[in-house]
Design a protein around this motif. Structure first.
Motif, PDB file in Angstrom:
ATOM      1  N   TYR A  65      53.361  47.285  52.533  1.00 57.79           N
ATOM      2  CA  TYR A  65      53.786  46.633  51.288  1.00 57.79           C
ATOM      3  C   TYR A  65      55.301  46.622  51.109  1.00 57.79           C
ATOM      4  O   TYR A  65      55.862  45.585  50.749  1.00 57.79           O
ATOM      5  CB  TYR A  65      53.086  47.238  50.073  1.00 57.79           C
ATOM      6  N   ILE A  86      48.906  37.505  56.140  1.00 56.93           N
ATOM      7  CA  ILE A  86      50.225  37.404  55.531  1.00 56.93           C
ATOM      8  C   ILE A  86      51.219  37.541  56.674  1.00 56.93           C
ATOM      9  O   ILE A  86      51.131  38.489  57.457  1.00 56.93           O
ATOM     10  CB  ILE A  86      50.456  38.524  54.500  1.00 56.93           C
ATOM     11  N   ALA A  97      45.051  40.578  55.197  1.00 64.64           N
ATOM     12  CA  ALA A  97      44.816  40.925  53.796  1.00 64.64           C
ATOM     13  C   ALA A  97      43.331  41.150  53.561  1.00 64.64           C
ATOM     14  O   ALA A  97      42.485  40.585  54.265  1.00 64.64           O
ATOM     15  CB  ALA A  97      45.329  39.806  52.891  1.00 64.64           C
ATOM     16  N   ALA A 103      46.124  38.422  49.209  1.00 62.17           N
ATOM     17  CA  ALA A 103      47.233  37.772  49.907  1.00 62.17           C
ATOM     18  C   ALA A 103      48.089  36.959  48.932  1.00 62.17           C
ATOM     19  O   ALA A 103      49.323  37.044  48.955  1.00 62.17           O
ATOM     20  CB  ALA A 103      46.707  36.891  51.028  1.00 62.17           C
TER      21      ALA A 103
END
Length: 148
Positions: A65, A86, A97, A103
């Motif tokens: 992330y 992604i 995702a 996503a």
């Protein structure tokens, strides 16, 4: 009581891949040289040198992330083999995702963060934690990164 046990690689065997240089190794003078396992397969580094082979120094592991939210380039979403992917850096870095919704939410959060940072650049005196939009975006990012 019998069988093979998976061994962690030796420090000199551990290698990573970069877009421009292919395989790189952690330099023996690096603090992370003796680290044999990283929770995430992604590292960021400050310095890259070439001697007998290409080495990186001043490196830190980075989770998915933070990489998606703070990494360079545009975020793209595509459907590949039934999975929503992604991608960053023109597809060089990819993540699967959990769903299309996840996503899209991550992509939208990245767009909101980029816009918030642009607003801050235009108005340096703006307090991001005091403005309602900024505090919501920052709060969501902190929650996402700390609970991943």
């Amino acid at each position: 009581s019998t069988g093979a046990v998976k061994m962690q690689p030796k420090a000199e065997e551990l290698k990573f891949v970069t877009k421009n240089d292919g395989y790189v190794h952690i330099h023996p003078s690096s603090v992370n040289y003796q680290t044999r396992h990283f929770e995430s397969p992604y590292l960021v580094y400050h310095e890259k040198i070439k001697t007998s082979r290409v080495f990186i120094r001043d490196c830190s592991m980075v989770s998915v992330y933070p990489l998606v939210l703070l990494g360079g380039g545009q975020v793209h979403i595509q459907l590949l083999k039934g999975h929503f992917v992604i991608s960053l850096d023109d597809g060089w870095i990819r993540f699967v995702a959990a769903s299309h919704q996840v996503a899209e939410l991550v992509k939208e959060l990245r767009c909101e963060l980029d816009q918030l940072l642009q607003d801050k650049i235009k108005n340096p005196s703006m307090d991001l934690c005091m403005c309602p939009r900024g505090s919501r975006i920052i709060g969501m990012i902190v929650k996402l990164v700390t609970t991943q």
